[in-house]
Scaffold this motif. Structure first.
Motif, PDB file in Angstrom:
ATOM      1  N   MET A 178     -16.605  23.000 -15.992  1.00  0.00           N
ATOM      2  CA  MET A 178     -17.506  21.938 -15.558  1.00  0.00           C
ATOM      3  C   MET A 178     -17.754  22.004 -14.048  1.00  0.00           C
ATOM      4  SD  MET A 178     -17.250  17.824 -16.078  1.00  0.00           S
ATOM      5  CE  MET A 178     -15.946  17.641 -14.865  1.00  0.00           C
ATOM      6  N   THR A 179     -16.690  22.165 -13.253  1.00  0.00           N
ATOM      7  CA  THR A 179     -16.863  22.214 -11.805  1.00  0.00           C
ATOM      8  C   THR A 179     -17.554  23.498 -11.349  1.00  0.00           C
ATOM      9  OG1 THR A 179     -14.603  23.077 -11.634  1.00  0.00           O
ATOM     10  CG2 THR A 179     -14.903  20.701 -11.323  1.00  0.00           C
ATOM     11  N   SER A 180     -17.525  24.531 -12.170  1.00  0.00           N
ATOM     12  CA  SER A 180     -18.236  25.766 -11.815  1.00  0.00           C
ATOM     13  C   SER A 180     -19.742  25.574 -11.821  1.00  0.00           C
ATOM     14  CB  SER A 180     -17.858  26.890 -12.786  1.00  0.00           C
ATOM     15  OG  SER A 180     -16.487  27.207 -12.679  1.00  0.00           O
ATOM     16  N   LEU A 181     -20.225  24.522 -12.488  1.00  0.00           N
ATOM     17  CA  LEU A 181     -21.658  24.232 -12.515  1.00  0.00           C
ATOM     18  C   LEU A 181     -22.134  23.483 -11.275  1.00  0.00           C
ATOM     19  CD1 LEU A 181     -21.978  23.090 -16.240  1.00  0.00           C
ATOM     20  CD2 LEU A 181     -22.950  25.167 -15.249  1.00  0.00           C
ATOM     21  N   THR A 182     -21.210  23.138 -10.376  1.00  0.00           N
ATOM     22  CA  THR A 182     -21.547  22.358  -9.193  1.00  0.00           C
ATOM     23  C   THR A 182     -21.313  23.187  -7.937  1.00  0.00           C
ATOM     24  OG1 THR A 182     -19.315  21.461  -8.927  1.00  0.00           O
ATOM     25  CG2 THR A 182     -20.799  20.277 -10.415  1.00  0.00           C
ATOM     26  N   PRO A 183     -21.911  22.770  -6.809  1.00  0.00           N
ATOM     27  CA  PRO A 183     -21.653  23.498  -5.548  1.00  0.00           C
ATOM     28  C   PRO A 183     -20.201  23.428  -5.103  1.00  0.00           C
ATOM     29  CG  PRO A 183     -23.624  22.128  -5.370  1.00  0.00           C
ATOM     30  CD  PRO A 183     -22.969  21.769  -6.662  1.00  0.00           C
ATOM     31  N   GLN A 184     -19.416  22.481  -5.661  1.00  0.00           N
ATOM     32  CA  GLN A 184     -18.004  22.367  -5.294  1.00  0.00           C
ATOM     33  C   GLN A 184     -17.204  23.599  -5.722  1.00  0.00           C
ATOM     34  OE1 GLN A 184     -16.691  20.020  -3.453  1.00  0.00           O
ATOM     35  NE2 GLN A 184     -14.630  20.895  -3.540  1.00  0.00           N
ATOM     36  N   GLY A 185     -17.612  24.218  -6.804  1.00  0.00           N
ATOM     37  CA  GLY A 185     -16.917  25.388  -7.301  1.00  0.00           C
ATOM     38  C   GLY A 185     -15.833  25.038  -8.297  1.00  0.00           C
ATOM     39  N   VAL A 198     -13.988  36.449 -18.048  1.00  0.00           N
ATOM     40  CA  VAL A 198     -14.611  35.276 -18.670  1.00  0.00           C
ATOM     41  C   VAL A 198     -15.167  34.343 -17.594  1.00  0.00           C
ATOM     42  CG1 VAL A 198     -14.189  33.215 -20.071  1.00  0.00           C
ATOM     43  CG2 VAL A 198     -13.179  35.411 -20.722  1.00  0.00           C
ATOM     44  N   ALA A 199     -14.377  34.120 -16.522  1.00  0.00           N
ATOM     45  CA  ALA A 199     -14.822  33.235 -15.440  1.00  0.00           C
ATOM     46  C   ALA A 199     -16.058  33.794 -14.749  1.00  0.00           C
ATOM     47  CB  ALA A 199     -13.681  33.026 -14.443  1.00  0.00           C
ATOM     48  N   ALA A 200     -16.066  35.113 -14.502  1.00  0.00           N
ATOM     49  CA  ALA A 200     -17.227  35.719 -13.837  1.00  0.00           C
ATOM     50  C   ALA A 200     -18.478  35.602 -14.703  1.00  0.00           C
ATOM     51  CB  ALA A 200     -16.919  37.182 -13.512  1.00  0.00           C
ATOM     52  N   THR A 201     -18.306  35.813 -16.001  1.00  0.00           N
ATOM     53  CA  THR A 201     -19.448  35.672 -16.916  1.00  0.00           C
ATOM     54  C   THR A 201     -19.971  34.238 -16.914  1.00  0.00           C
ATOM     55  OG1 THR A 201     -18.503  37.403 -18.314  1.00  0.00           O
ATOM     56  CG2 THR A 201     -20.220  36.015 -19.285  1.00  0.00           C
ATOM     57  N   TRP A 202     -19.044  33.287 -16.915  1.00  0.00           N
ATOM     58  CA  TRP A 202     -19.469  31.885 -16.892  1.00  0.00           C
ATOM     59  C   TRP A 202     -20.147  31.530 -15.572  1.00  0.00           C
ATOM     60  CZ3 TRP A 202     -20.771  28.019 -19.693  1.00  0.00           C
ATOM     61  CH2 TRP A 202     -20.810  26.724 -19.159  1.00  0.00           C
ATOM     62  N   TRP A 203     -19.672  32.068 -14.452  1.00  0.00           N
ATOM     63  CA  TRP A 203     -20.314  31.810 -13.160  1.00  0.00           C
ATOM     64  C   TRP A 203     -21.754  32.324 -13.146  1.00  0.00           C
ATOM     65  CZ3 TRP A 203     -15.546  33.868 -10.020  1.00  0.00           C
ATOM     66  CH2 TRP A 203     -14.588  32.846  -9.943  1.00  0.00           C
ATOM     67  N   LEU A 204     -21.962  33.526 -13.702  1.00  0.00           N
ATOM     68  CA  LEU A 204     -23.312  34.071 -13.763  1.00  0.00           C
ATOM     69  C   LEU A 204     -24.214  33.193 -14.620  1.00  0.00           C
ATOM     70  CD1 LEU A 204     -25.327  36.331 -13.129  1.00  0.00           C
ATOM     71  CD2 LEU A 204     -24.459  37.567 -15.144  1.00  0.00           C
ATOM     72  N   PHE A 205     -23.681  32.748 -15.761  1.00  0.00           N
ATOM     73  CA  PHE A 205     -24.441  31.857 -16.639  1.00  0.00           C
ATOM     74  C   PHE A 205     -24.751  30.533 -15.931  1.00  0.00           C
ATOM     75  CE2 PHE A 205     -24.296  28.338 -19.693  1.00  0.00           C
ATOM     76  CZ  PHE A 205     -25.365  28.660 -20.514  1.00  0.00           C
ATOM     77  N   ALA A 206     -23.753  29.985 -15.234  1.00  0.00           N
ATOM     78  CA  ALA A 206     -23.947  28.714 -14.537  1.00  0.00           C
ATOM     79  C   ALA A 206     -25.002  28.843 -13.436  1.00  0.00           C
ATOM     80  CB  ALA A 206     -22.627  28.233 -13.950  1.00  0.00           C
TER      81      ALA A 206
END
Length: 379
Positions: A178-185, A198-206
Motif C-alpha cells: 500500500m505505501t509503495s503506491l505513495t510518494p512516501q515509499g 516481487v517488490a521490484a515488480t510491484w514498484w514498476l506496476f505502482a
C-alpha cells in the motif's frame, strides 16, 4: 379613463373569491402616485391578447398598442419599451425606467458533488484489477518471506548487523504494497532475492498505475472545465445545443427582425454595386472579397428562433428554461433586462447571462396627440 395593463412580473394579478381581480407591483405604485398628483379615476383591464404590441407583416398592430391606437384605452401601463415603430402610432411620456437592455435568462447548471468523485477517473473494472493485484502481490510477498531460507524470518542471525530488520508477515506485506503506491515509499524491502524481485515488480506496476491515474485525472478536470455554461450573448449564438427565443410579439423579437432586415438590405446594396456596369471596374474590384463583407449573424439567429417556436407568455418561457437538461441541451429566454433580473431575484434556479444590449426605456403610452402626455410628463 381606461388604463391598459399587461400581466408582467411587475404587475401581479390576484383573483379573489368574490370574482374581482386586483393588481399590485411597481406599475401600480406608479399609477397610484399619478392618481394622487392629477386626481383622476381609472378603470384597469388587461390587453385582450396579452401582448405588449408589435407590428405584424400585414401592417396591423396587436397588444396594448392596438388598444391605444384604436382609442379603446387612454394609457398603456406596463413594461412597455419605447421603440421607433411604436412612436409612429402612439405618443410616449417621459421614461419612468431608463435604459433597459436585452439579456439572457438561463437555468443554473446543477453541478453534482461527491466525496468519491476521484474514483470516477478510472472504470470500476480497473479499480477491481488494481485491488486484485494488490492482494495477490501482498500474499506472494508473504509466502516468499515465509518459506525462503534467506529471509529475515527464517534466518535472523544472518542479518544481525543490519540496522533495519523487517519481518514480512501478512500485515507487513499488505502495508508495504500500500505505501509503495505513495510518494512516501514502501520502507525496508525484503532481504531475500525472490522477495526483492516481487517488490521490484510491484514498484514498476505502482509507477504505471500512479502515472496513468494522474494523467487521467488531469484530463478529467480539463474536460470538466471546458464544459462551462454559456457566459455571453456571442457564446449563445455560436453554439447549437441550447435553443433561444424571445416572447412572441415582444419588442425583443422586433429588434431581431429589424437587425436581420438590415443585414438583408446591406446584402442587396452590396450585390447591386458589385454587379453595376456603370461603376468603374477598379471600384467594383474593391467589392470583390472572399467573404461577404457584412455578417449574417442576426439572419441566422432569427431562423433559429422561428424554428424553436416563440413562447407566448413568460410562464411558458420559464417552463422551457427549467426543462434544460444536464447534457447542455435546453432553452434560453431573451428578454428585457428588468424583467429577467426580477425573475432571477425571485427564482433560485435561474440566472442572468451576459451584459445587456440594445438598451431602451420604459414609458407610458397615450393616444397620438393626446393632451394626457403633457399632464403625465409634468406629474
Amino acid at each position: 379613463m381606461g388604463i391598459l395593463n399587461l400581466n408582467t412580473p411587475f404587475v401581479v394579478k390576484v383573483k379573489h373569491p368574490n370574482g374581482t381581480v386586483t393588481f399590485d407591483g411597481f406599475c401600480i405604485d406608479l399609477l397610484k402616485q399619478l392618481q394622487e398628483l392629477l386626481g383622476f379615476e381609472y378603470e384597469l383591464y388587461e390587453s385582450p391578447d396579452g401582448l405588449y404590441g408589435s407590428l405584424s407583416d400585414n401592417g396591423t398592430w396587436n397588444g396594448m398598442i392596438k388598444e391605444i391606437k384604436d382609442q379603446k384605452a387612454d394609457i398603456a401601463l406596463g413594461a412597455l419599451s419605447v421603440t421607433g415603430e411604436r412612436e409612429t402610432v402612439v405618443d410616449f411620456t417621459i421614461p419612468y425606467y431608463d435604459l433597459v437592455g436585452i439579456t439572457i435568462l438561463m437555468k443554473k447548471p446543477v453541478i453534482p458533488t461527491s466525496l468519491f468523485k476521484f474514483l470516477t477517473v478510472l472504470e470500476n473494472d480497473v479499480w477491481a484489477c488494481i485491488l486484485a493485484a494488490y492482494f495477490v502481490t501482498a500474499l506472494i510477498l508473504w509466502l516468499f518471506d515465509r518459506f525462503s531460507p534467506y529471509s529475515f524470518t527464517n534466518d535472523p542471525e544472518r542479518y544481525i548487523d543490519d540496522d533495519e530488520k523487517r519481518e514480512f508477515n501478512l500485515k507487513e506485506s499488505l502495508w508495504f504494497c500500500m505505501t509503495s503506491l505513495t510518494p512516501q515509499g514502501g520502507g525496508e524491502a525484503p532481504k531475500h532475492l525472490s522477495g526483492r524481485l516481487v517488490a521490484a515488480t510491484w514498484w514498476l506496476f505502482a509507477f504505471i498505475v500512479v502515472a496513468s491515474y494522474t494523467a487521467n485525472l488531469a484530463a478529467f478536470l480539463t474536460v470538466s472545465r471546458l464544459d462551462t455554461p454559456i457566459k455571453s450573448f456571442d457564446e449563445l449564438t455560436e453554439q447549437y445545443k441550447v435553443k433561444y427565443a424571445p416572447l412572441k410579439g415582444s419588442s425583443t423579437m422586433t429588434y431581431f427582425r429589424r437587425m436581420a432586415g438590415i443585414e438583408r438590405k446591406f446584402y442587396e446594396i452590396w450585390k447591386e454595386l458589385s454587379l453595376d456596369d456603370n461603376i468603374p471596374e477598379f471600384e467594383r474590384s474593391k467589392l470583390a472579397v472572399w467573404d461577404y463583407p457584412v455578417s449574417d449573424k442576426y439572419t441566422k439567429m432569427l431562423q433559429i428562433m422561428e424554428d424553436t417556436q416563440l413562447p407566448a407568455s413568460i410562464s411558458e418561457a420559464l417552463d422551457r428554461v427549467r426543462n434544460t437538461t444536464s447534457d447542455g441541451g435546453g432553452f434560453a429566454f431573451l428578454g428585457d433586462g428588468a424583467i429577467i433580473r426580477y425573475l432571477v431575484l425571485t427564482n433560485c434556479d435561474l440566472m442572468m447571462v451576459g451584459e445587456e444590449f440594445s438598451r431602451r426605456s420604459y414609458a407610458l403610452a397615450v393616444q397620438d396627440g393626446s393632451l394626457l402626455k403633457d399632464q403625465l410628463n409634468e406629474a
